[in-house]
Design an enzyme around this catalytic site. Sequence first.
Site, PDB file in Angstrom:
ATOM      1  N   GLU A 226       0.548  -1.095   0.460  1.00 47.23           N
ATOM      2  CA  GLU A 226      -0.063  -0.245   0.223  1.00 47.23           C
ATOM      3  C   GLU A 226       1.615   0.946  -0.040  1.00 47.23           C
ATOM      4  O   GLU A 226       1.278   2.151  -0.579  1.00 47.23           O
ATOM      5  CB  GLU A 226      -0.561   0.013   1.539  1.00 47.23           C
ATOM      6  CG  GLU A 226      -2.097   1.234   1.053  1.00 47.23           C
ATOM      7  CD  GLU A 226      -3.113   1.125   2.300  1.00 47.23           C
ATOM      8  OE1 GLU A 226      -3.194   0.295   2.881  1.00 47.23           O
ATOM      9  OE2 GLU A 226      -3.634   1.744   2.931  1.00 47.23           O
ATOM     10  N   ARG A 304      -7.633   2.675  13.683  1.00 49.09           N
ATOM     11  CA  ARG A 304      -8.459   1.256  12.801  1.00 49.09           C
ATOM     12  C   ARG A 304      -8.388   0.025  14.431  1.00 49.09           C
ATOM     13  O   ARG A 304      -9.381  -0.202  14.861  1.00 49.09           O
ATOM     14  CB  ARG A 304      -8.435   0.750  11.603  1.00 49.09           C
ATOM     15  CG  ARG A 304      -9.298  -0.052  11.465  1.00 49.09           C
ATOM     16  CD  ARG A 304      -9.638  -0.719  10.216  1.00 49.09           C
ATOM     17  NE  ARG A 304      -9.925  -0.104   8.685  1.00 49.09           N
ATOM     18  CZ  ARG A 304     -11.174  -0.097   8.507  1.00 49.09           C
ATOM     19  NH1 ARG A 304     -11.710  -0.692   8.993  1.00 49.09           N
ATOM     20  NH2 ARG A 304     -11.282   0.773   7.143  1.00 49.09           N
ATOM     21  N   THR A 433     -10.668   4.352   6.845  1.00 52.92           N
ATOM     22  CA  THR A 433     -10.899   6.026   8.138  1.00 52.92           C
ATOM     23  C   THR A 433     -10.701   7.347   7.359  1.00 52.92           C
ATOM     24  O   THR A 433     -10.423   8.180   8.137  1.00 52.92           O
ATOM     25  CB  THR A 433     -10.227   5.124   8.954  1.00 52.92           C
ATOM     26  OG1 THR A 433      -8.286   5.449   8.729  1.00 52.92           O
ATOM     27  CG2 THR A 433     -10.741   4.027   9.140  1.00 52.92           C
ATOM     28  N   ALA A 502      -8.348  -1.437   2.746  1.00 54.37           N
ATOM     29  CA  ALA A 502      -9.377  -1.521   2.456  1.00 54.37           C
ATOM     30  C   ALA A 502     -10.832  -2.093   2.571  1.00 54.37           C
ATOM     31  O   ALA A 502     -11.634  -1.735   2.705  1.00 54.37           O
ATOM     32  CB  ALA A 502      -9.447   0.304   3.358  1.00 54.37           C
ATOM     33  N   GLU A 705     -10.745  -8.487   4.033  1.00 52.98           N
ATOM     34  CA  GLU A 705      -9.791  -8.551   4.975  1.00 52.98           C
ATOM     35  C   GLU A 705     -11.528  -9.245   6.452  1.00 52.98           C
ATOM     36  O   GLU A 705     -10.051  -9.595   6.496  1.00 52.98           O
ATOM     37  CB  GLU A 705      -9.902  -6.697   5.591  1.00 52.98           C
ATOM     38  CG  GLU A 705      -8.739  -6.129   4.484  1.00 52.98           C
ATOM     39  CD  GLU A 705      -8.599  -5.114   5.567  1.00 52.98           C
ATOM     40  OE1 GLU A 705     -10.205  -3.510   5.145  1.00 52.98           O
ATOM     41  OE2 GLU A 705      -7.346  -4.599   5.704  1.00 52.98           O
TER      42      GLU A 705
HETATM   43  N1  MTE Z   1      -6.813 -11.791  -2.075  1.00 58.37           N
HETATM   44  C1  MTE Z   1      -5.291 -11.674  -2.176  1.00 58.37           C
HETATM   45  N2  MTE Z   1      -5.270 -12.995  -2.652  1.00 58.37           N
HETATM   46  N3  MTE Z   1      -3.881 -11.257  -2.375  1.00 58.37           N
HETATM   47  C2  MTE Z   1      -4.188  -9.573  -1.710  1.00 58.37           C
HETATM   48  O1  MTE Z   1      -2.728  -9.159  -1.723  1.00 58.37           O
HETATM   49  N4  MTE Z   1      -4.921  -8.363  -0.117  1.00 58.37           N
HETATM   50  C3  MTE Z   1      -6.095  -8.594   1.589  1.00 58.37           C
HETATM   51  C4  MTE Z   1      -7.394  -8.607   0.583  1.00 58.37           C
HETATM   52  N5  MTE Z   1      -7.442 -10.087  -0.245  1.00 58.37           N
HETATM   53  C5  MTE Z   1      -5.264  -9.462  -0.913  1.00 58.37           C
HETATM   54  C6  MTE Z   1      -6.156 -10.319  -0.948  1.00 58.37           C
HETATM   55  C7  MTE Z   1      -6.189  -7.238   1.767  1.00 58.37           C
HETATM   56  S1  MTE Z   1      -4.950  -6.375   2.589  1.00 58.37           S
HETATM   57  C8  MTE Z   1      -7.211  -5.896   1.330  1.00 58.37           C
HETATM   58  S2  MTE Z   1      -7.771  -4.405   2.238  1.00 58.37           S
HETATM   59  C9  MTE Z   1      -8.177  -6.579   0.018  1.00 58.37           C
HETATM   60  O2  MTE Z   1      -8.282  -7.977  -0.373  1.00 58.37           O
HETATM   61  C10 MTE Z   1      -8.149  -5.375  -1.379  1.00 58.37           C
HETATM   62  O3  MTE Z   1      -8.921  -5.941  -2.607  1.00 58.37           O
HETATM   63  P1  MTE Z   1     -10.590  -5.459  -2.055  1.00 58.37           P
HETATM   64  O4  MTE Z   1     -10.518  -4.209  -1.153  1.00 58.37           O
HETATM   65  O5  MTE Z   1     -10.840  -5.297  -3.153  1.00 58.37           O
HETATM   66  O6  MTE Z   1     -11.076  -6.083  -1.040  1.00 58.37           O
HETATM   67  N1  HPA Z   2      -7.660   0.978   5.145  1.00 58.28           N
HETATM   68  C1  HPA Z   2      -6.279   0.729   4.692  1.00 58.28           C
HETATM   69  N2  HPA Z   2      -5.565   1.572   4.193  1.00 58.28           N
HETATM   70  C2  HPA Z   2      -5.445   2.820   4.740  1.00 58.28           C
HETATM   71  C3  HPA Z   2      -7.044   3.089   5.534  1.00 58.28           C
HETATM   72  C4  HPA Z   2      -8.167   1.612   6.121  1.00 58.28           C
HETATM   73  O1  HPA Z   2      -8.288   2.392   6.769  1.00 58.28           O
HETATM   74  N3  HPA Z   2      -6.936   3.883   5.454  1.00 58.28           N
HETATM   75  C5  HPA Z   2      -5.842   4.683   4.813  1.00 58.28           C
HETATM   76  N4  HPA Z   2      -5.285   3.420   4.804  1.00 58.28           N
HETATM   77 MO1  MOS Z   3      -5.496  -3.943   2.545  1.00 58.73          MO
HETATM   78  S1  MOS Z   3      -3.973  -3.840   4.801  1.00 58.73           S
HETATM   79  O1  MOS Z   3      -6.323  -2.206   2.829  1.00 58.73           O
HETATM   80  O2  MOS Z   3      -4.042  -3.502   1.366  1.00 58.73           O
END
Ligand code: MTE
Ligand code: HPA
Ligand code: MOS
Length: 764
Positions: A226, A304, A433, A502, A705
Amino acid sequence: MKNIDSYTHVRGESIYLDDIPLQQGTLFGAAFGSPHAHGKILHLDLSAAEKMEGVVRIFTHKDIPGRNQIGGIVPDEPLLAEDEVHFVGMPVAFVVATSADIAYAATKKIKIDIDPLHIITDPREAREKNELIVPPRTFRLGDVDSAWAQSEYIFEGIAETNGQEHLYIETQGAYTIPLENNFIKIYSSTQGPTAVQRHMAVVLGIPMHQLEVDVTRLGGGFGGKEDQATLWAILCALATFHLKKPVKYSLHRMEDMMMTGKRNPYSSDFKIGLSKDLKILAYEATFHQNAGATADLSPAVLERTLFHCTNSYFVPNVKATAYSCRTNLPSNTAFRGFGGPQGMFVIESAIAKAADHLGIPASEIQQKNLLRNGDEFPYGQKAESEANECWQEAVEMYEVEKLKAEIEKFNSENKLSKKGLAFMPICFGISFTKILMNQARALVHVYTDGSVGVSTGAVEMGQGVNTKMLQVAATIFSIDPSKVKVHTTNTFRISNTSPSAASSTADLNGKAVQIACNTIVERLKPVAAEILKVSDSVIELRDGFVWSDGTKTDLTWEQLVLSAYIKRINLSEHAHYATPGIGFDASVEKGHPFAYHVYGTAITTVTLDCLRGIYEFDAVKVVHDFGTTMNPIVDRGQMEGGIVQGIGWMTMEEIIYDKEGRLRSNALSTYKVPDIYSVPKEIDIHFLETKNDNLAIFRSKAVGEPPLMYGIGAFFALRNAIKAFNPSADPAFSAPMTPEKVLMSLYSKTATPSPKPQLIKEHE
Ligand code: MTE
Ligand code: HPA
Ligand code: MOS
């Protein structure tokens, strides 16, 4: 619908950073990191490295044309060290050579003299010395001080969670290519293309519009990319800027493990007060977050933790304070759950401690305190709760009473093998957030042959977001999914993106795609109406055809699109979405920060080998609130992956830094992650369809998550199995519960070694 990447994935044809064909003249980089965790740089000697054949140039902070600053939330992070070093692996110089091997070899020839300073690795020591990243924050509800007097039982203790290595299969990396007029094209394995672009502009002292960041996909990010993908991209760009040559840097695994931050470890104090009928009346927690050397995303992670400090429970009196503590470790960062899991572990520990002393299962306390509709979170938002529905459904469909009886029978019949069970309810808020980050854009092109190209700010990292973006466009246009392609994430096509994080990526970007497609549909309808000589209001697009007044016509999607083009109608749209109705006032720590919450309950069962301290998870059975899933295959994948990753964090992944701040668990031989053998024998997922309206795309709630937090149940299931063998054991609330710790607990007479003596206070 299957994940659209599965075809190329299984053939090994998917393109990751390392698969991009190299341009002629490409050079290769390697960073030289500090060998010491803290000290003043007295002298840096590059001469031997510079003399090596194939070394083109070595860059230091002196070569930075703009500002030596890449801090996101707090400007406290140099790209390359100047006078001081703050952790082992902190980049000091960047070698560029004709091959990666030469670049690495050259880093070994760099000499550095460092005058050592005191090294802090423990967040509690950092707090005592007032080494705080940001001022502490406190969330409050009701009045804990007067609630203690009303409490029948009060328990205090310490709970600790260790860090977690992201272990994305694709390590960090970047490839930068010089374009004309000092433009640079950047391929980066990043969750935040705009973060790369923004900080690179600052470091190079050029405007953002000269920097084109392009991302096809990541081999995993999990939060580790990120913010922390930015550094490598800028190092390459710095070299490209000076040398006018393409530069690539793809980190070795051990280098990546040493130099990058991980999930923030926490050491926390808790105090919980319960009434005679087991209602939680008061809860107080003090969180010490190990931030590492710089702020990175830790202040947001900390926030968070506070948001999720009461997990799925309604507690009328809460005081939670969080300290972000500066230590001499690589800056810790986002990791799936983003501080939420760390906060939830503490209240689960408090409940478990209370249950231990009251001689009841923790589930009795958990169940009695689940959030109900309208209950207030410590931050002011009111719950639209599915917590109770998920719990009840789990109890019924997984026949928990029967399960418990089976476990009791097994435990009474087996001496050296014991089973344990734990419930883990979750509640996770969906939205960044930081309110301003809750926005996204999409660019949709309909081509004259009826094929569709979609660009968004979403980064595909295995979570299946591109599949969902494609589904949105195909659904709104009502055409076959094969007619839609999702293009790379590119800062020239989509600007000012929020990182894909997020769990909000599909919601934010999907809504933008939805708006763009709807706008194009509204432009196409009058064209169809004119061709069919009917009014616009009876036109509908369905299954690749135009329908008039509920009847299918001969007019196809392709014909309609071509007719619109001939009439000079705009077949492209760039749309913007910003989550409505959210807000937060940090001056009072109250507001409505989340678009909605995701709920669920997991029941974890484990069988423990009480001779060896090893264990096997029998099952994780979940009832999870999906709203209405738009893609059960993708969502099930997220659930299974998240659960196993959470179990890994709670049971086997053990990050060890020594007192000198050196990472000891620095390879996969010393850092154990779940493999196929440690996956629970059974993972049951029941998709609870909840009817409440929500702000999710197509009412399909975010799933990235939340499932990780079900893994916390593994810790408590193991703990219960240990206590079934040795009732006097009092395993510390210290994760991960590794087989070593399990074995010690199995044969301990009293509490296993815990960070500090555990205080147990029964009221009166
Ligand atoms: N799933 C896979 N296969 N690879 C990833 O890197 N990252 C996770 C989750 N699932 C991840 C994953 C994290 S930390 C987040 S925040 C969300 O996917 C981000 O994707 P989304 O916002 O589309 O759910
Ligand atoms: N989640 C994940 N990444 C972020 C957030 C959060 O709430 N705020 C800023 N970066
Ligand atoms: Mo996920 S920890 O918000 O990349």
